[in-house]
Design a protein around this motif. Sequence first.
Motif: not given
Length: 173
Positions: A29-35
Amino acid sequence: SGADDSRTFDALLLYRHQTAPSGTIDRFFPLYLYEDNADSQTHEFDLFGYRDASWFRYEDDPNHSTHRLLGLYNYDRSQDGSSQLSAVGYRRLSLYLHRSQDDLTEDRLVPLYDYFRHGDDSSLSLLGTSEIALYRQELSPSLFQHRLFPLYRYRHDLARDETQFDALFLYRH
């Protein structure tokens, strides 16, 4: 992330990586999120932000796919074949819009042109939009009309076999 696996606690973590048979979560956070959720067959990817407040967002599931670059473009596609692409703006409030589903097509680049087709009815406007364009053409099984403002207007009612023609606001036939 703790044994309770609560989303409240997870939201407080700046970095999280979890891999399980049910899916993967990777976030910084806050650069990327992968789910990736194997059970629901969903994927999400966000850059520079979090979920809907991200600069770039991609998500898909078996029925729907969407991706967007905030303010530049937005693309949605459904399993039923309907799709919508917008650029420079957001969805219907954008300079360019292309939308299609079943027997409906809409295409528009403000203020140059717009095109709309629904079944057998269609309209095309050039140099403006809809009714306030310099050139407009409408076609349906019962009507054909076009105009080039202020030069002429032509209307042919196919159902009643009537024709009207106006030129320069001076001549009407």
